[in-house]
Design an enzyme around this catalytic site. Sequence first.
Site, PDB file in Angstrom:
ATOM      1  N   GLY A   1     -24.184   7.469   6.661  1.00  0.00           N
ATOM      2  CA  GLY A   1     -24.451   9.210   6.498  1.00  0.00           C
ATOM      3  C   GLY A   1     -23.156   9.274   5.931  1.00  0.00           C
TER       4      GLY A   1
ATOM      5  N   ASP B   1     -18.141   9.901  12.913  1.00  0.00           N
ATOM      6  CA  ASP B   1     -18.562   9.987  14.452  1.00  0.00           C
ATOM      7  C   ASP B   1     -17.658   8.760  15.158  1.00  0.00           C
ATOM      8  OD1 ASP B   1     -21.271  10.662  14.128  1.00  0.00           O
ATOM      9  OD2 ASP B   1     -22.042   8.576  14.276  1.00  0.00           O
TER      10      ASP B   1
HETATM   11  P1  ATP Z   1     -23.316   6.203  10.216  1.00  0.00           P
HETATM   12  O1  ATP Z   1     -22.311   5.000  11.090  1.00  0.00           O
HETATM   13  O2  ATP Z   1     -22.409   7.484   8.826  1.00  0.00           O
HETATM   14  O3  ATP Z   1     -24.703   5.659  10.514  1.00  0.00           O
HETATM   15  P2  ATP Z   1     -24.306   3.371   8.843  1.00  0.00           P
HETATM   16  O4  ATP Z   1     -22.755   3.018   7.737  1.00  0.00           O
HETATM   17  O5  ATP Z   1     -23.001   2.592  10.082  1.00  0.00           O
HETATM   18  O6  ATP Z   1     -23.091   4.602   8.853  1.00  0.00           O
HETATM   19  P3  ATP Z   1     -26.093   2.254   8.683  1.00  0.00           P
HETATM   20  O7  ATP Z   1     -27.776   3.094   8.180  1.00  0.00           O
HETATM   21  O8  ATP Z   1     -26.635   1.744  10.457  1.00  0.00           O
HETATM   22  O9  ATP Z   1     -25.049   3.365   8.813  1.00  0.00           O
HETATM   23  O10 ATP Z   1     -26.439   1.747   7.754  1.00  0.00           O
HETATM   24  C1  ATP Z   1     -26.681   1.606   5.768  1.00  0.00           C
HETATM   25  C2  ATP Z   1     -27.022   1.012   5.863  1.00  0.00           C
HETATM   26  O11 ATP Z   1     -26.080  -0.105   5.787  1.00  0.00           O
HETATM   27  C3  ATP Z   1     -28.056   0.512   5.901  1.00  0.00           C
HETATM   28  O12 ATP Z   1     -28.914   1.321   4.918  1.00  0.00           O
HETATM   29  C4  ATP Z   1     -28.862  -0.931   5.874  1.00  0.00           C
HETATM   30  O13 ATP Z   1     -28.936  -0.703   4.124  1.00  0.00           O
HETATM   31  C5  ATP Z   1     -26.688  -1.359   5.382  1.00  0.00           C
HETATM   32  N1  ATP Z   1     -27.076  -2.602   7.398  1.00  0.00           N
HETATM   33  C6  ATP Z   1     -26.601  -2.206   7.727  1.00  0.00           C
HETATM   34  N2  ATP Z   1     -27.882  -3.139   9.316  1.00  0.00           N
HETATM   35  C7  ATP Z   1     -27.103  -4.145   7.881  1.00  0.00           C
HETATM   36  C8  ATP Z   1     -27.624  -5.406   8.347  1.00  0.00           C
HETATM   37  N3  ATP Z   1     -27.335  -6.396   9.432  1.00  0.00           N
HETATM   38  N4  ATP Z   1     -27.422  -6.291   7.225  1.00  0.00           N
HETATM   39  C9  ATP Z   1     -27.821  -5.993   5.885  1.00  0.00           C
HETATM   40  N5  ATP Z   1     -27.767  -4.763   5.414  1.00  0.00           N
HETATM   41  C10 ATP Z   1     -27.333  -3.726   6.612  1.00  0.00           C
END
Ligand code: ATP
Length: 320
Positions: free
Chosen positions: A11, A128
């Site tokens: 996000g 968040d």
């Molecule tokens: P926010 O907290 O704003 O949602 P975030 O980084 O936690 O941000 P996610 O959608 O959980 O958002 O993760 C972003 C991207 O990171 C995913 O779409 C994916 O491409 C990559 N990603 C997430 N988890 C993994 C994992 N376990 N291994 C490899 N890539 C990952």
Amino acid sequence: MKRIGLLTSGGDAPGMNAAIRAVVRTAIYYGMEVFGIERGYAGLINDQVIPMDMRSVSDIIHRGGTKLRTARCMEMLTKEGKDQAVATLKKHGIEGLVVIGGDGSFRGAKCLTEEYGIPTIGIPGTIDNDLEYTDFTLGFDTAVNTCIDAINKLRDTMNSHERISVVEVMGRHCGDIALYAGITSGAEIIVVPEIQFDIEDIVMRIDRSRANGKHSNIVVIAEGVMSAEEFTKKLQAVTQYSVRATNIGHIQRGGSPSMADRMLASQFGNKAVRLLKDGIGNRVVGIRKNEIIDMDIIEAVSMKKTFNYELYETLQMISL
Ligand code: ATP
């Protein structure tokens, strides 16, 4: 290290642009080349790589969103996706990567380091504030200020009509936006995922405040509990006062970053590049007790977020 990459993922959050600027300018200061990867890991897999120079980050410190754009990318969870991402890095001679995002994005960075030996540094960019290892994430302060502004306006109209306003804020499973916005906007009640709410207790507190001369009430509810609409129905069924629901929604994700977020972004971006320059990877940067820190990615993502009960009690004491 001579050539580094940079992407924003997950996000978006106000301050991401200021962090991009700090990364690019610090890298250039140290004589490194910087490549921006568009649309997060999706752009890394699809080779959307652009060279960044000093002027490419002009005029963005004050802008919300992310110049590099962002995406969620399921392919990054597969071996083929990760292989392709690494192939793109190799093709451009990129030796290290800065990832600005939340814990999911950090997990992607961790894979690149652990499985392929690419040094990565994570910068916490999410409104968040759901990461335990850092006191604040990039965008949280601006998002809370946006909520305060909305609540100030709601209070005017609620006071005139002697109503109760139920205001839904973001945060996913974390109640920090509700907690901080609630305290700093003078809300009487906050409802967060970390604490089971008792509707009778809420009604009692509202009645007490009215008996003490209040003409309106603000209830801030975190999206992780339920929607404002749903909570409004529950509350309306048990209170004599008129209740209205408002969801602030995605407005919280945009806007010019606050001073606090610009400062964090500048410090995080600078620190991330200094680490990479020294060949240090698999780290995340953060702030603790007003000090910029770095920590092992695995350690950081495995820490369970705790809730600040002391702040919650403060609100209970001073809101009525
Ligand atoms: P926010 O907290 O704003 O949602 P975030 O980084 O936690 O941000 P996610 O959608 O959980 O958002 O993760 C972003 C991207 O990171 C995913 O779409 C994916 O491409 C990559 N990603 C997430 N988890 C993994 C994992 N376990 N291994 C490899 N890539 C990952």
